[in-house]
Enzyme design. Sequence first.
Site, PDB file in Angstrom:
ATOM      1  N   CYS A  21      -5.207  21.820 -33.739  1.00  0.00           N
ATOM      2  CA  CYS A  21      -5.823  20.712 -34.453  1.00  0.00           C
ATOM      3  C   CYS A  21      -6.149  21.127 -35.892  1.00  0.00           C
ATOM      4  CB  CYS A  21      -7.094  20.252 -33.745  1.00  0.00           C
ATOM      5  SG  CYS A  21      -7.839  18.795 -34.515  1.00  0.00           S
ATOM      6  N   CYS A  51      -0.935  18.447 -33.662  1.00  0.00           N
ATOM      7  CA  CYS A  51      -1.582  17.900 -34.853  1.00  0.00           C
ATOM      8  C   CYS A  51      -1.082  18.583 -36.121  1.00  0.00           C
ATOM      9  CB  CYS A  51      -3.086  18.081 -34.701  1.00  0.00           C
ATOM     10  SG  CYS A  51      -4.043  17.683 -36.158  1.00  0.00           S
ATOM     11  N   HIS A  79      -5.883  11.027 -39.021  1.00  0.00           N
ATOM     12  CA  HIS A  79      -6.065  12.088 -38.028  1.00  0.00           C
ATOM     13  C   HIS A  79      -6.976  11.605 -36.904  1.00  0.00           C
ATOM     14  CE1 HIS A  79      -8.071  15.471 -36.107  1.00  0.00           C
ATOM     15  NE2 HIS A  79      -6.896  16.044 -36.202  1.00  0.00           N
ATOM     16  N   GLU A  91     -12.632  20.494 -23.026  1.00  0.00           N
ATOM     17  CA  GLU A  91     -13.229  20.369 -21.699  1.00  0.00           C
ATOM     18  C   GLU A  91     -12.247  19.725 -20.730  1.00  0.00           C
ATOM     19  OE1 GLU A  91     -14.322  19.374 -24.711  1.00  0.00           O
ATOM     20  OE2 GLU A  91     -16.363  18.627 -24.528  1.00  0.00           O
ATOM     21  N   CYS A 117     -18.488  15.185 -25.866  1.00  0.00           N
ATOM     22  CA  CYS A 117     -18.609  13.758 -26.173  1.00  0.00           C
ATOM     23  C   CYS A 117     -18.990  13.037 -24.873  1.00  0.00           C
ATOM     24  CB  CYS A 117     -17.277  13.220 -26.723  1.00  0.00           C
ATOM     25  SG  CYS A 117     -15.936  13.176 -25.503  1.00  0.00           S
ATOM     26  N   CYS A 120     -16.178  13.262 -22.150  1.00  0.00           N
ATOM     27  CA  CYS A 120     -16.115  14.569 -21.484  1.00  0.00           C
ATOM     28  C   CYS A 120     -17.340  14.803 -20.614  1.00  0.00           C
ATOM     29  CB  CYS A 120     -15.947  15.686 -22.509  1.00  0.00           C
ATOM     30  SG  CYS A 120     -14.298  15.710 -23.250  1.00  0.00           S
TER      31      CYS A 120
END
Length: 157
Positions: A21, A51, A79, A91, A117, A120
Amino acid sequence: MKNIDEVFMRIATIFAEQSTCMKRKVGAVLVKDARIISTGYNGTPSGFQNCNQVFDGDLKKGRLHLSSGEYLVISQISHHDFSERYEIHAEQNCLMMAAKNGISTNNCTIYITTAPCSQCAKLIVSSGIKRVVYHELYKENYGLKLLELCGVKADKI
């Protein structure tokens, strides 16, 4: 001798380095009885473009390479949008690797370089993980609130 939480968090940080990423590298380590049972980092599904291949330094426009050798400019996708559509969180990768290998996640601790988040956090709760150890917050803390509401202990180190 280092605290065991610090050791596993350092390992999660090392796994974060494997992320492709361009914006944020996150690592996760799943531990049961002081033994690592699964690891993960954020990135795209196997076989999909990473990415760093799509966004070549400009996070406001990217280009997807087509199987014909051509590429499709995706200036309409940032992005953030690419990440939402195509990337898997550390996760999630960690939990999927455990599931793929038939490893129980019940009563485990997960070490994550960034707090989970809300999506997750739901997976963490549903997988039976009893403790989350994280290093830093990112944007929101809804995931931490959900963990608290569901009785999953969360510690910042």
